[in-house]
Design an enzyme around this catalytic site. Structure first.
Site, PDB file in Angstrom:
ATOM      1  N   GLU A 113      -3.672  -0.823  13.911  1.00 40.23           N
ATOM      2  CA  GLU A 113      -2.316   0.022  13.354  1.00 40.23           C
ATOM      3  C   GLU A 113      -2.288   0.955  12.661  1.00 40.23           C
ATOM      4  OE1 GLU A 113       0.899  -3.075  12.635  1.00 40.23           O
ATOM      5  OE2 GLU A 113       1.967  -1.400  12.324  1.00 40.23           O
ATOM      6  N   ASP A 156      -5.221  -6.582  -4.251  1.00 32.08           N
ATOM      7  CA  ASP A 156      -4.267  -5.517  -4.824  1.00 32.08           C
ATOM      8  C   ASP A 156      -4.034  -6.109  -6.406  1.00 32.08           C
ATOM      9  OD1 ASP A 156      -2.481  -3.597  -5.494  1.00 32.08           O
ATOM     10  OD2 ASP A 156      -1.023  -4.670  -4.609  1.00 32.08           O
ATOM     11  N   ASP A 200      -2.303  -5.022  -9.704  1.00 36.18           N
ATOM     12  CA  ASP A 200      -1.510  -3.652 -10.265  1.00 36.18           C
ATOM     13  C   ASP A 200      -1.020  -3.951 -11.650  1.00 36.18           C
ATOM     14  OD1 ASP A 200       1.470  -2.584  -8.499  1.00 36.18           O
ATOM     15  OD2 ASP A 200       1.137  -2.443 -11.220  1.00 36.18           O
ATOM     16  N   CYS A 247       0.828  -0.948 -25.627  1.00 32.24           N
ATOM     17  CA  CYS A 247       1.062   0.222 -25.798  1.00 32.24           C
ATOM     18  C   CYS A 247       1.309   0.674 -24.435  1.00 32.24           C
ATOM     19  CB  CYS A 247      -0.605   1.078 -24.968  1.00 32.24           C
ATOM     20  SG  CYS A 247      -1.758   0.188 -23.315  1.00 32.24           S
ATOM     21  N   SER A 266      -5.633   3.342  -6.962  1.00 25.18           N
ATOM     22  CA  SER A 266      -4.473   3.153  -6.122  1.00 25.18           C
ATOM     23  C   SER A 266      -3.402   4.658  -7.126  1.00 25.18           C
ATOM     24  CB  SER A 266      -3.072   2.367  -6.411  1.00 25.18           C
ATOM     25  OG  SER A 266      -2.202   1.864  -7.992  1.00 25.18           O
ATOM     26  N   GLY A 267      -3.972   5.358  -7.460  1.00 26.95           N
ATOM     27  CA  GLY A 267      -3.350   6.842  -7.355  1.00 26.95           C
ATOM     28  C   GLY A 267      -2.578   6.539  -8.889  1.00 26.95           C
ATOM     29  N   ARG A 268      -1.909   5.421  -9.193  1.00 24.01           N
ATOM     30  CA  ARG A 268      -1.409   5.490 -10.459  1.00 24.01           C
ATOM     31  C   ARG A 268      -1.568   3.702 -11.299  1.00 24.01           C
ATOM     32  NH1 ARG A 268       5.256   5.990 -11.319  1.00 24.01           N
ATOM     33  NH2 ARG A 268       5.299   4.754 -10.337  1.00 24.01           N
ATOM     34  N   HIS A 308      -0.883  -7.455   7.037  1.00 24.13           N
ATOM     35  CA  HIS A 308       0.253  -7.282   5.894  1.00 24.13           C
ATOM     36  C   HIS A 308      -0.590  -5.168   5.770  1.00 24.13           C
ATOM     37  CE1 HIS A 308       1.572  -6.772   1.813  1.00 24.13           C
ATOM     38  NE2 HIS A 308       0.565  -5.860   1.293  1.00 24.13           N
TER      39      HIS A 308
END
Ligand SMILES: [Zn+2]
Length: 452
Positions: free
Chosen positions: A89, A156, A158, A168, A207-209, A367
Site C-alpha cells: 500500500e 519515529d 520527534d 533553546c 524527517s525533513g524538519r 501504520h
C-alpha cells in the site's frame, strides 16, 4: 532528626547567609538567542510547492525506493514472488484544490517501479507514505478482505517530545543545540536494534524538519506481528510518561542494554554536549526539575542554597550535585539512608536525554509512514537518509531543499551514496542470496524427490 542531618542543616544556613544579597542571575542566563542557528531554511511553502513537480521529475529516486520496498521480488529470478511488489500500500497525500488541507489517497499500488514513478510525477503529491504489504492488491479492497502481511519495522522520534528538556527551541523549531538529542537517539536505537535484536538492514532518515525515522528492513523484522513490534518498541521505552509523571525504568539494576546506552552514549553526551548547550542547571525552573528527581528534600534544599547566586556553569553545578549525592550515599550513624540516591544521578540523565520513541508508530504493521526522499512542506528539505555511524556529523541545516536542487546549488548525490552504502547494497546482496538459496533448496528437493 539525626546529628548528621542537623550538621547538613547548619551548613546550609551558613551558605544561605553567605549568598544572601547576591544577585540571582541564574534565570538571566538563558541561551543567547543571537547564537541560535535555526535550521529553518529561508523558503516559503508556496515556493516549495511550486518546485515539487520538478523535484519528482528530476530528483525523486522512485526506482530505488520501489526496488527497496520490493525486497528482491522485482528480480527476474525464478524464485522471486512476482506478486509481492503490487500488494504494497502506498498513500499519496494531495493538497486540496483550495489549499486548505490534505486529501489522503490510500490503497494505491503499483506493479513495478516505472508505474510508481509515472504516477508520482502525474499526481505531484505533497508527500508519499508507505504502508504494509497486504494479502492482495490494496486496489482490490472492495472485492477482497484485506489484511497486512508484512511491513518494515519503523521507529519515529520527534523533537517535540523533548520540549521539556530543551531551553533553546520549542515545538517544531530545532537548532544545533538541541539536535544532538536526535543523535543520541540514533546511536542508542541503532546499537540496540543491531546488537540486541540482530537486525542488519536499518535505514535511518531525516524527517525533513524536527525528527528522524528508522526503517528496519530485515525479513525477520518485516514479518513481526503487531504484538512482537510492540515488544521491541517497549524494549526501548526505558523512560515513560510526560512531564512530572515521567518515570525511568530498568536502571535499578541496569539492564545490560540500558547500561551500554549509559556507558557508550548518555554519560558522554550529558557532560560534553547536553549540559553545556542547554545549560539547564542555570535555569531555575529546570534546576528545580532536576533536583526533584533526587527525591531527597534535604539534599535539594542544600543544593538550591549552594547554587543561589552562583556563577557556576551547568557542568560545574553537575559536578557539585554528583559530589553531594556521593556524600549523601555514605552510611552515617543515626541517619536513615536514602536508597533512591543510589541511582539518582543516572535517573536524572535518562530522564532528560534517553530516546523518546513514539511507540504507537512502531506497534502497528499498517501504520503509514512518510517515505524517505519526501519533501517537508515547510522547510523544503528532502528527507534524506542518514549514516547512523556518523550521526554526530549530520547537520539538518545542510540538507538540500528542493529550491537548492532546482537552482542547481546542491544535488542528492551524497544522499544516494548514503542510501546505497549504509543500507541498500548490503540489503540487496542479502535479497539475492535468499533467492539463490531458495533455488538451491528447490533443486535439492527435485533431486531427492522431497517436497520443500
Ligand atoms: Zn534548539
Amino acid at each position: 532528626m539525626g546529628s548528621a542531618v542537623g550538621a547538613r542543616g547548619a551548613e546550609r544556613e551558613q551558605k544561605r547567609a553567605k549568598t544572601h544579597g547576591e544577585e540571582d542571575d541564574a534565570t538571566a542566563m538563558s541561551i543567547d538567542e543571537q547564537n541560535k542557528e535555526n535550521v529553518s531554511a529561508n523558503v516559503s511553502a508556496s515556493d516549495v510547492r511550486a518546485t515539487m513537480g520538478n523535484y519528482y521529475r528530476n530528483f525523486y529516486p522512485a526506482e530505488a525506493l520501489f526496488k527497496w520496498l520490493s525486497h528482491g521480488n522485482d528480480e527476474r529470478h525464478a524464485k522471486a514472488d512476482k506478486t509481492y511488489a503490487g500488494k504494497r500500500e502506498f498513500c499519496f497525500v494531495l493538497d486540496k484544490e483550495n489549499g486548505d488541507g490534505e486529501i489522503f489517497c490510500r490503497y494505491q499500488c503499483f506493479e513495478d517501479a516505472g508505474r510508481f514513478a509515472r504516477e508520482v510525477r502525474s499526481k505531484n503529491p505533497a508527500r508519499i507514505e508507505f504502508g504494509p504489504v497486504m494479502n492482495a492488491k490494496p486496489a482490490h479492497r472492495h472485492s477482497v478482505k484485506l489484511h497486512s502481511v508484512e511491513r518494515e519495522l519503523v521507529f519515529d522520534i520527534d523533537m517535540t517530545d523533548y520540549d521539556d528538556v530543551r531551553t533553546c527551541c520549542k515545538d517544531a523549531q530545532i537548532c544545533g543545540k538541541c539536535w544532538p538529542l536526535m543523535t543520541i537517539a540514533i546511536k542508542i536505537l541503532d546499537a540496540g536494534l543491531r546488537r540486541d535484536f540482530g537486525f542488519k538492514h536499518l535505514l535511518w532518515v531525516y524527517s525533513g524538519r524536527r525528527g528522524v525515522h528508522c526503517w528496519v528492513s530485515d525479513e525477520r523484522a518485516r514479518k513481526l506481528s503487531d504484538e512482537a513490534r510492540a515488544a521491541v518498541a517497549e524494549y526501548f521505552a526505558v523512560v515513560k510518561g510526560q512531564g512530572k509523571s515521567r518515570r525511568v525504568y530498568s536502571i535499578n539494576p541496569m539492564h545490560p542494554s540500558v547500561k551500554r546506552a549509559y556507558d557508550d552514549v548518555l554519560k558522554k553526551y550529558w557532560i560534553e554536549t547536553y549540559l553545556p548547550e542547554q545549560r539547564i542547571l542555570e535555569n531555575n525552573a529546570k534546576l528545580d526539575q532536576v533536583l526533584d528527581l533526587l527525591e531527597d528534600q534535604e539534599l535539594k534544599d542544600e543544593l538550591v542554597d549552594e547554587f543561589n547566586g552562583s556563577k557556576m556553569s551547568s557542568v560545574e553545578r553537575w559536578r557539585v550535585i554528583e559530589e553531594r549525592v556521593m556524600q549523601a550515599r555514605q552510611p552515617k550513624q543515626g541517619v536513615k539512608r536514602n536508597y533512591t540516591l543510589d541511582f539518582a544521578l543516572e535517573k536524572i540523565i535518562f530522564w532528560h536525554i534517553y530516546p523518546r520513541v513514539d511507540i504507537e508508530v512502531s506497534k502497528h504493521m499498517n501504520h503509514l509512514l512518510k517515505g524517505p526522499f519526501c519533501v517537508h512542506p515547510k522547510t523544503g528539505r528532502v528527507c534524506v537518509p542518514m549514516d547512523p555511524a556518523k550521526a554526530e556529523f549530520f547537520d539538518p541545516a545542510a540538507v538540500p531543499t528542493v529550491i537548492d536542487l532546482d537552482n542547481g546549488n546542491k544535488t542528492l548525490d551524497e544522499a544516494m551514496r548514503t542510501f546505497n552504502e549504509t543500507f541498500w547494497n548490503a540489503a540487496e546482496a542479502e535479497n539475492k542470496e535468499r533467492l539463490t538459496s531458495l533455488t538451491r533448496a528447490a533443486k535439492a528437493a527435485n533431486a531427492t524427490g522431497m517436497d520443500f
